[in-house]
Motif scaffolding. Structure first.
Motif, PDB file in Angstrom:
ATOM      1  N   LEU A  86      46.343  49.916  34.919  1.00 13.69           N
ATOM      2  CA  LEU A  86      45.943  48.529  34.702  1.00 13.69           C
ATOM      3  C   LEU A  86      45.668  47.839  36.034  1.00 13.69           C
ATOM      4  N   ARG A  87      46.483  48.131  37.016  1.00 16.18           N
ATOM      5  CA  ARG A  87      46.304  47.532  38.332  1.00 16.18           C
ATOM      6  C   ARG A  87      44.984  47.981  38.975  1.00 16.18           C
ATOM      7  N   VAL A  88      44.618  49.261  38.796  1.00 19.62           N
ATOM      8  CA  VAL A  88      43.367  49.785  39.350  1.00 19.62           C
ATOM      9  C   VAL A  88      42.167  49.092  38.712  1.00 19.62           C
ATOM     10  N   VAL A  89      42.172  48.980  37.396  1.00 17.47           N
ATOM     11  CA  VAL A  89      41.027  48.383  36.708  1.00 17.47           C
ATOM     12  C   VAL A  89      40.944  46.883  37.005  1.00 17.47           C
ATOM     13  N   ALA A  90      42.074  46.206  36.985  1.00  7.75           N
ATOM     14  CA  ALA A  90      42.065  44.779  37.316  1.00  7.75           C
ATOM     15  C   ALA A  90      41.608  44.558  38.753  1.00  7.75           C
ATOM     16  N   VAL A 126      44.448  40.132  32.655  1.00  5.10           N
ATOM     17  CA  VAL A 126      45.450  40.009  33.725  1.00  5.10           C
ATOM     18  C   VAL A 126      44.807  39.812  35.087  1.00  5.10           C
ATOM     19  N   ALA A 127      43.532  40.207  35.247  1.00  6.54           N
ATOM     20  CA  ALA A 127      42.855  39.976  36.532  1.00  6.54           C
ATOM     21  C   ALA A 127      42.741  38.496  36.845  1.00  6.54           C
ATOM     22  N   GLY A 128      42.835  37.654  35.811  1.00  2.23           N
ATOM     23  CA  GLY A 128      42.777  36.211  36.023  1.00  2.23           C
ATOM     24  C   GLY A 128      44.131  35.555  36.189  1.00  2.23           C
ATOM     25  N   MET A 129      45.193  36.349  36.199  1.00  5.83           N
ATOM     26  CA  MET A 129      46.547  35.797  36.330  1.00  5.83           C
ATOM     27  C   MET A 129      46.976  35.823  37.796  1.00  5.83           C
ATOM     28  N   LEU A 130      47.423  34.708  38.266  1.00  8.19           N
ATOM     29  CA  LEU A 130      47.742  34.543  39.687  1.00  8.19           C
ATOM     30  C   LEU A 130      48.789  35.537  40.163  1.00  8.19           C
ATOM     31  N   ARG A 131      49.811  35.810  39.341  1.00  8.87           N
ATOM     32  CA  ARG A 131      50.933  36.624  39.800  1.00  8.87           C
ATOM     33  C   ARG A 131      50.813  38.095  39.400  1.00  8.87           C
ATOM     34  N   PHE A 132      49.701  38.490  38.812  1.00 11.03           N
ATOM     35  CA  PHE A 132      49.544  39.916  38.539  1.00 11.03           C
ATOM     36  C   PHE A 132      49.248  40.630  39.853  1.00 11.03           C
ATOM     37  N   PRO A 135      45.035  44.063  43.697  1.00 11.58           N
ATOM     38  CA  PRO A 135      44.364  43.579  44.906  1.00 11.58           C
ATOM     39  C   PRO A 135      43.336  42.499  44.586  1.00 11.58           C
ATOM     40  N   GLY A 136      43.106  41.602  45.531  1.00 11.53           N
ATOM     41  CA  GLY A 136      42.034  40.626  45.418  1.00 11.53           C
ATOM     42  C   GLY A 136      42.464  39.303  44.815  1.00 11.53           C
ATOM     43  N   GLU A 137      41.510  38.371  44.880  1.00 10.81           N
ATOM     44  CA  GLU A 137      41.731  37.041  44.321  1.00 10.81           C
ATOM     45  C   GLU A 137      41.504  37.073  42.817  1.00 10.81           C
ATOM     46  N   ARG A 138      42.281  36.289  42.089  1.00  9.04           N
ATOM     47  CA  ARG A 138      42.200  36.351  40.632  1.00  9.04           C
ATOM     48  C   ARG A 138      40.807  35.987  40.127  1.00  9.04           C
ATOM     49  N   HIS A 139      40.423  36.658  39.063  1.00  9.47           N
ATOM     50  CA  HIS A 139      39.100  36.439  38.469  1.00  9.47           C
ATOM     51  C   HIS A 139      39.144  36.920  37.027  1.00  9.47           C
ATOM     52  N   ARG A 140      38.613  36.136  36.121  1.00  7.47           N
ATOM     53  CA  ARG A 140      38.528  36.543  34.712  1.00  7.47           C
ATOM     54  C   ARG A 140      37.067  36.461  34.274  1.00  7.47           C
TER      55      ARG A 140
END
Length: 246
Positions: A86-90, A126-132, A135-140
């Protein structure tokens, strides 16, 4: 690089089989389009990861996409509940910041397509969640589409891909390790699969003709979408083509 659309496939030929027409169309309109193959296809009955990587790169050029990446998840091991995956895809979504994401649909016989659909959908959220902790800045992404393949689900959307059908077909054809019936591996005939059956490519065409027939087009690709489709400009409902005819 920043992308307008990012297409996820479980294996290196999945986009060409499901949504390559939409990728080519968007690219032809000047949008930055990327493909992310979740695995290298190393568990397939035919072809090596190296062969499949070369074929994927050649297909990407034919589709006109700006970038193709491989996320290196385990073939036959995609797992929606695996935090590392999940972390890789996000992380890929945060890196490329697409407005549109296209994923496999979960109604499929292949377990990687099923898990890939759920994994990409979770990653978009989860890519849009601040605390997930990816890597990188959140984006949904603004929109998530699921590309239909071998399913009896009715599409929510059908995209007319007639203008790029030849390009999509050429991109699929370069996956010779998977499609060519005469291919040899280690000095003996490669294993037969459903992709090497004489009826496979006609089946691909028939499916596209069916989707196209639903909207009065020659060739189409079917998609399902989660949630309502927003219409911000009511003129889109009139169905006027760019040339001025309905």
């Amino acid at each position: 690089m920043a992308l307008d659309a990012l297409f996820f496939g479980a294996h290196p030929d999945d986009i060409e089989l499901t949504s390559g027409g939409l990728a080519a169309l968007l690219a032809s309109h000047g949008h930055a389009v990327g493909i992310a193959d979740l695995t290298r296809g190393e568990a397939a009955s035919r072809g090596t990861p190296e062969e499949r990587a070369r074929e994927a790169a050649e297909a990407a050029k034919l589709l006109g996409v700006a970038e193709r990446i491989n996320l290196g998840l385990p073939d036959l091991g995609i797992d929606r509940s695996d935090h590392g995956q999940l972390r890789v895809v996000a992380g890929a979504i945060r890196t490329h910041r697409p407005s549109l994401v296209v994923a496999p649909h979960h109604d499929d016989l292949h377990p990687d397509h099923i898990e890939g659909a759920h994994l990409v959908a979770r990653a978009c959220h989860v890519a849009g969640m601040l605390r997930f902790d990816a890597p990188g800045e959140r984006h949904r992404p603004a929109r998530l589409l699921f590309a239909l393949y071998r399913t009896d689900r009715a599409p929510h959307l059908v995209v007319d891909v007639s203008a790029v059908w030849d390009r999509r077909s050429a991109a699929l054809a370069v996956h010779r390790s998977q499609l060519d019936r005469q291919t040899e591996e280690q000095g003996r005939p490669a294993a037969a699969t459903y992709l090497t059956h004489p009826d496979f490519l006609p089946e691909v065409t028939a499916r596209a003709r069916w989707f196209g027939a639903l909207i009065g087009a020659r060739y189409g690709e079917g998609y399902r979408v989660r949630g309502p489709v927003a219409i911000h400009d009511a003129r889109a409902l009139i169905g006027v083509a760019p040339g001025g005819t309905s």
